[in-house]
Design a protein around this motif. Sequence first.
Motif, short mmCIF file in Angstrom:
data_model
loop_
_atom_site.label_atom_id
_atom_site.label_comp_id
_atom_site.label_asym_id
_atom_site.label_seq_id
_atom_site.Cartn_x
_atom_site.Cartn_y
_atom_site.Cartn_z
N ARG A 217 1.01 -1.07 -0.22
CA ARG A 217 0.10 -0.19 0.01
C ARG A 217 0.94 1.13 0.04
O ARG A 217 1.97 1.46 0.78
N CYS A 218 0.55 2.29 -0.76
CA CYS A 218 1.35 3.34 -0.89
C CYS A 218 0.91 4.21 0.30
O CYS A 218 -0.41 4.52 0.37
N SER A 219 2.20 4.77 0.74
CA SER A 219 1.89 5.72 2.33
C SER A 219 1.13 6.81 1.79
O SER A 219 0.48 7.59 2.57
N VAL A 220 1.22 7.56 0.41
CA VAL A 220 0.73 8.92 0.24
C VAL A 220 -0.55 8.80 -0.31
O VAL A 220 -1.51 9.38 0.27
N CYS A 221 -0.74 7.95 -1.28
CA CYS A 221 -2.13 7.95 -1.93
C CYS A 221 -3.07 6.63 -1.50
O CYS A 221 -4.18 6.51 -2.18
N ALA A 222 -2.60 5.70 -0.80
CA ALA A 222 -3.42 4.58 -0.17
C ALA A 222 -3.67 3.46 -1.42
O ALA A 222 -4.50 2.71 -1.17
N ALA B 169 7.91 1.53 -6.86
CA ALA B 169 7.21 2.92 -6.96
C ALA B 169 5.70 2.79 -7.18
O ALA B 169 5.19 2.06 -7.83
N CYS B 170 4.99 3.62 -6.47
CA CYS B 170 3.56 3.93 -6.71
C CYS B 170 3.38 4.03 -8.20
O CYS B 170 3.81 4.90 -8.83
N ARG B 171 2.22 3.09 -8.61
CA ARG B 171 2.12 3.50 -10.20
C ARG B 171 0.95 4.18 -10.44
O ARG B 171 0.29 4.36 -11.54
N ASN B 172 0.38 4.88 -9.29
CA ASN B 172 -0.73 5.92 -9.52
C ASN B 172 -0.01 7.21 -10.18
O ASN B 172 0.83 8.00 -9.42
N PRO B 173 -0.51 7.57 -11.44
CA PRO B 173 0.30 8.66 -12.46
C PRO B 173 -0.04 9.90 -11.40
O PRO B 173 0.75 10.77 -11.50
N GLY B 174 -1.06 10.05 -10.68
CA GLY B 174 -1.18 11.47 -9.78
C GLY B 174 -0.48 11.38 -8.62
O GLY B 174 -0.75 12.53 -7.67
N CYS B 175 0.28 10.41 -8.28
CA CYS B 175 0.75 10.42 -6.85
C CYS B 175 2.26 10.89 -6.83
O CYS B 175 3.11 10.33 -7.84
N SER B 176 2.50 11.50 -5.85
CA SER B 176 3.92 12.18 -5.68
C SER B 176 4.88 10.89 -5.24
O SER B 176 6.18 10.80 -5.37
ZN LIG Z 1 0.66 6.62 -4.51
#
Ligand SMILES: [Zn+2]
Lengths: 396, 148
Positions: free
Chosen positions: B26-31, B41-48
């Motif tokens: 789970r991504c700690s920024v975008c969940a 790396a998080c694969r959400n394109p809108g996530c830092s």
């Molecule tokens: Zn993320």
Amino acid sequence: MTGEVAVLGAGMHPWGKWGRSFVEYGTAAAREALSDAGLDWRQVGSIVGADTVRGGYPGYVAGATFAKALGWQGARVASVYAACASGAQAVDTARAQILSGLADVVLVVGADAAPKGFFRPAGGDRHDDPDWLRFRVLGATNPTYFGLYARRRMAVHGDTLEDFAQVKVKNAAMGALNPNARYRKRVTAEEVAASAVVADPLRLLDICATSDGGAALVLSSMEFARRHGAADPVRIRAVSTVTPRYPTTVLDLPDIATDSALAVEPAAETFRASIARAAYEEAGVGPRDLSLAEVYDLSTALELQWYEDLGLCGEGGAAKLLAEGATAPGGRIPVNMSGGLSSFGEAVPAQAIAQVCELTRQLRGTAGARQVAGARVGVTANQGLFGHGSAVIAVR
Amino acid sequence: MSRTRTPVVTGWFAGEGDDFRLLGTRCSVCASVFFPREDAACRNPGCSGGELIEVSLSRRGRVWSYTDSRYRPPSPYVSDRELKWQPYALIAVELAAERLVVLGQTVPGVTVADLAVGMEVEVVPGVLNEDAETTWTTWHWRPTGVTA
Ligand SMILES: [Zn+2]
């Protein structure tokens, strides 16, 4: 609108199981396309090949392989790999070269000699490859995914096995009229139902076979076409090669799971629908303008799915559209008048190019017994493994 | 003659019996949750881009769709070619809390005739195949209405 390119020539090697090299199929298709265009190979400034895999070596340099077989003549060369969308990316690369002025005439070639039976990943112990993992961990072949989609349609839209079978009946009847098709026999719904189950609920005759084959196109600038005496050529007006958008919520080949929709609300339209929309937007046409469509019938149920993704009908309306005869010869929007992959089988790098060959013949009015009367606008649609979109719109 | 029990892939699942779970991150920024796990790396394109933390996925979900495999899949799937092919069923399962769909084989003995879209299933430990030294373990989906 970035402009159009002319289709001066189209050529194919008949599809089947010929047991020869992909080079032979591609070269034969290329020679036919050049002859159709009335051009000498030495007049071609660039060749773009859709890649195949030989001896487990992916990304084989297909462009140069075909150039060598045709005779080295110093042309610019490119090779593209995008799985089932390779052919569309090859067309797109050729188009970009023409529109940017890098080349006046480009030869696009795709060919393959596919293995018998299921497609399988390259060898080795490759835990970093999702395609390898789905086979090793789950034994999930391509028909596994087609079976999942088919069952889902039955549960959500009420599609029946008989609906699926009617797609095969329609496409086989057209394949019977196409000299380049591998399967040239009509098929009845009873024959589909009597064929062995491969991936429940789909039968052998619901699923596309692997095949050998080749297809080629000669593309040029509109200016070159005029100078060459082609005043009113078939023109390519759009090529869509879009990727999916995060999160993808439909389980797609070769994935073991979808993205999570927790953080980002998924787009209202599916990936397949977005491929079509990008093509429509670029071409400035909509589903109502279409005279015909060539879609990726890897399974009978998947052809129905494409009706909806192309906007030929609303969500869940595909079986009704088929039953009304709208997608049959003489219907409002005939689909897969070539006979489709159901009649050809899969020769991966060639198939998206073969779809454009069929549009070319239809738009020229030279499709013989398969001809859609007065065809003016055609679309092709397919989807390449690993997130490759593919749709081409051609007009006359 | 005891074989070592080894997961067919490292880090995708853990635990025994009722404690068995699929593991994701789970991504700690975008969940966003990822399965199979995403550790780079998080694969959400809108996530830092946040830290990716291991999480257990929900034990139970609902059938999104299902199918089976009536013909022997090619390698790298491992099966004994000496034995007659036994089809197995596969289920794509929707996990509500994670809002994702995970594919998996069913427990042995469950066929497509036992399944329906929307049916509740749970994840259980399973055996994929065995060789001389190793029992390769995996996850299976089992309908909660089936006690076998
Ligand atoms: Zn993320």
